[in-house]
Design an enzyme around this catalytic site. Structure first.
Site, PDB file in Angstrom:
ATOM      1  N   LYS A 148      37.867  54.993 -14.675  1.00 13.80           N
ATOM      2  CA  LYS A 148      36.600  55.514 -15.178  1.00 13.80           C
ATOM      3  C   LYS A 148      36.473  55.459 -16.711  1.00 13.80           C
ATOM      4  O   LYS A 148      36.193  54.396 -17.242  1.00 13.80           O
ATOM      5  CB  LYS A 148      36.348  56.907 -14.597  1.00 13.80           C
ATOM      6  N   ASP A 198      46.684  62.152 -10.403  1.00 14.17           N
ATOM      7  CA  ASP A 198      45.569  61.206 -10.437  1.00 14.17           C
ATOM      8  C   ASP A 198      44.536  61.722 -11.432  1.00 14.17           C
ATOM      9  O   ASP A 198      43.826  62.686 -11.177  1.00 14.17           O
ATOM     10  CB  ASP A 198      44.976  61.071  -9.032  1.00 14.17           C
ATOM     11  N   TYR A 205      40.198  62.844  -3.541  1.00 17.68           N
ATOM     12  CA  TYR A 205      39.890  61.435  -3.306  1.00 17.68           C
ATOM     13  C   TYR A 205      40.696  60.607  -4.280  1.00 17.68           C
ATOM     14  O   TYR A 205      40.722  60.890  -5.479  1.00 17.68           O
ATOM     15  CB  TYR A 205      38.389  61.187  -3.522  1.00 17.68           C
TER      16      TYR A 205
HETATM   17  C1  PLP Z   1      36.936  57.423  -8.759  1.00 17.49           C
HETATM   18  C2  PLP Z   1      38.302  57.875  -8.371  1.00 17.49           C
HETATM   19  C3  PLP Z   1      39.250  56.995  -7.812  1.00 17.49           C
HETATM   20  C4  PLP Z   1      38.904  55.589  -7.409  1.00 17.49           C
HETATM   21  O1  PLP Z   1      38.539  54.792  -8.485  1.00 17.49           O
HETATM   22  P1  PLP Z   1      37.688  53.438  -8.195  1.00 17.49           P
HETATM   23  O2  PLP Z   1      37.607  52.791  -9.525  1.00 17.49           O
HETATM   24  O3  PLP Z   1      36.371  53.877  -7.636  1.00 17.49           O
HETATM   25  O4  PLP Z   1      38.467  52.636  -7.207  1.00 17.49           O
HETATM   26  C5  PLP Z   1      40.540  57.457  -7.607  1.00 17.49           C
HETATM   27  N1  PLP Z   1      40.871  58.729  -7.917  1.00 17.49           N
HETATM   28  C6  PLP Z   1      39.993  59.598  -8.426  1.00 17.49           C
HETATM   29  C7  PLP Z   1      40.440  60.976  -8.763  1.00 17.49           C
HETATM   30  C8  PLP Z   1      38.672  59.213  -8.665  1.00 17.49           C
HETATM   31  O5  PLP Z   1      37.805  60.110  -9.143  1.00 17.49           O
END
Ligand code: PLP
Length: 443
Positions: A277, A245, A150
């Site tokens: 995060k 990511d 994701y």
């Molecule tokens: C949470 C997450 C996102 C998206 O971040 P948001 O601040 O919710 O838009 C993208 N990549 C990864 C790996 C994530 O865990």
């Protein structure tokens, strides 16, 4: 064990009722709605250290930690102080400010291959911008992603995504134009042969490979030995970029995230990274960054446009900076110990009730799959007993432990998880394992 899943939080139930009238599903992010586990989500009123307190005054040990950011625990005094001080100086300037420089310096100092960063407000924005930059830099269109990874709700990255998409069993999202999805090739995670095949066929059209540094949004699935190296060497050989990511793993798996644990491959490090995060400390702050020659293509230096009214917001950056500065070696050591203790106890409790399960790790990040055998990809993750997880989840909730409300999510701990919080979790596990082992009666 009661099978009631919601009868005990009347104020949450009544707020959900009102919320549903004015907000789709009553929530502002789908997984919060408890659809995967049933019952009524608890509306929280406050949080401190490892504890959440709901609107009915019930306390829960928090194993979500806002999906990662609350690594120091809720309302950490030093972060609170930094936020108050920053807010007292004004909320948003719409001009550059010092905190942005300090936060960027902190990130660049921690993650060795990152020479420059651009601050944004969410992980979604970070990945969206990194993709645009990769396409602008290479002059190519195709993006390779992996099923179950994701990367936020970016149109082109929603194909076979994990997290809420997995939780809700949506194959894809409506509203994503075919063109946006057509630029994305989805491969099974940890499948080197599939990656080689796609590069052999279309290598000169691929702008970038994007991956979760270690997958956390289908449950925790670390890259198999050689997988990161294969992504790096194939992208390099074919003139594509490699985007790692680290929105979830960044500054959590280690001081330098997953990269800090795995290090560069024989062919080097990823070209671009995305963060979010933890680096926002609970406020909207995220970033993307990497090689300076690539970042130089961003406006105003280069032709790839990217902007944000609240990017580098002074309060958010103050929270992020204070959080990262307090993420010391002792904090990371504490996360390791706490995560091991919880995972070991959960595993022992489930074993005692003969509930098939599998614990997987990425540093101190872990999740428990309700199945036997290694989980290497999204298909494996999908092959688990989500109903057993739902019973386990609700039995934990009734005993004041708030797990992520989905079998496809990592469990998060923080520096605030102390002996009392741990003992609450340990005490709840045997009954929850019993509930997991006992299918609900069919009526
Ligand atoms: C949470 C997450 C996102 C998206 O971040 P948001 O601040 O919710 O838009 C993208 N990549 C990864 C790996 C994530 O865990």
């Amino acid at each position: 064990m009661s099978t009631a899943t919601n009868g005990t939080s009347p104020r949450s139930a009544s707020l959900l009722e009102r919320a549903r009238t004015v907000t789709p599903g009553g929530v502002n992010s789908p997984v919060r709605a408890f659809r995967a586990v049933g019952g009524t989500p608890r509306f929280m009123a406050s949080a401190s250290g490892p504890w959440l307190t709901d609107v009915d005054g019930r306390r829960y040990v928090d194993l979500i930690c806002s999906w990662g950011p609350m690594i120091l625990g809720h309302a950490h005094p030093a972060v609170l102080e930094a936020v108050k001080d920053a807010a007292a100086q004004g909320f948003s300037f719409g001009t550059p400010s010092e905190n942005e420089v300090l936060l960027a310096e902190e990130i660049v100092a921690r993650v060795e291959p990152v020479e420059q960063v651009r601050l944004v407000s969410s992980g979604t924005e970070a990945t969206m911008s990194a993709i645009r930059l990769a396409r602008g830099f290479t002059g190519r269109t195709l993006i390779v992603k992996f099923a179950g990874c994701y990367h936020g709700h970016v149109d082109s990255l929603l194909a076979a995504a994990g997290s809420g998409v997995a939780t809700l069993a949506l194959p894809d999202s409506a509203g994503v134009p075919a063109d946006a999805a057509a630029g994305t090739i989805v491969l099974p995670y940890n499948d080197i042969a599939a990656l080689e095949a796609v590069f052999a066929e279309r290598g000169d059209e691929i702008a970038a490979v994007i991956t979760e540094a270690a997958a956390g949004n289908m449950g925790v699935v670390p890259p198999a030995p050689g997988f990161t190296a294969a992504m790096r060497s194939l992208t390099r050989r074919h003139g594509a970029l490699f985007i790692s990511d680290e929105v979830m793993t960044g500054f959590r798996c280690s001081p330098a995230g997953w990269f800090g644990l795995e290090g560069p491959t024989a062919d080097g490090a990823p070209d671009l990274f995305t963060f979010g995060k933890v680096m926002g400390g609970g406020f909207p702050a995220a970033a993307f960054g990497g090689r300076a020659d690539i970042m130089a293509r961003l406006a105003p230096e280069g032709p790839v446009y990217q902007a944000g009214t609240l990017s580098g917001n002074p309060v958010a950056t103050a929270a992020g900076l204070a959080t990262l500065r307090h993420c010391t070696d002792e904090v990371y050591a504490h996360l390791d110990v706490v995560a091991r203790e919880i995972a070991d106890a959960a595993s022992a409790a489930l074993s005692a009730e003969s509930v098939p399960h599998r614990v997987q790790w990425a540093g101190s990040m872990f999740s428990i799959f309700f199945r036997e055998g290694e989980v290497r990809n999204y298909a494996d993750a999908g092959d688990q007993d989500t109903a057993a997880f739902g019973r386990f989840f609700h039995a934990m909730l009734e005993q004041c432990v708030h797990l992520p409300p989905s079998a496809f999510e990592a469990w998060f701990v923080g520096a605030g998880h102390d002996r009392e919080a741990l003992d609450t979790v340990l005490a709840a596990l045997p009954a929850a394992a019993r509930a997991a082992a006992t299918p609900a009666p069919t009526t």
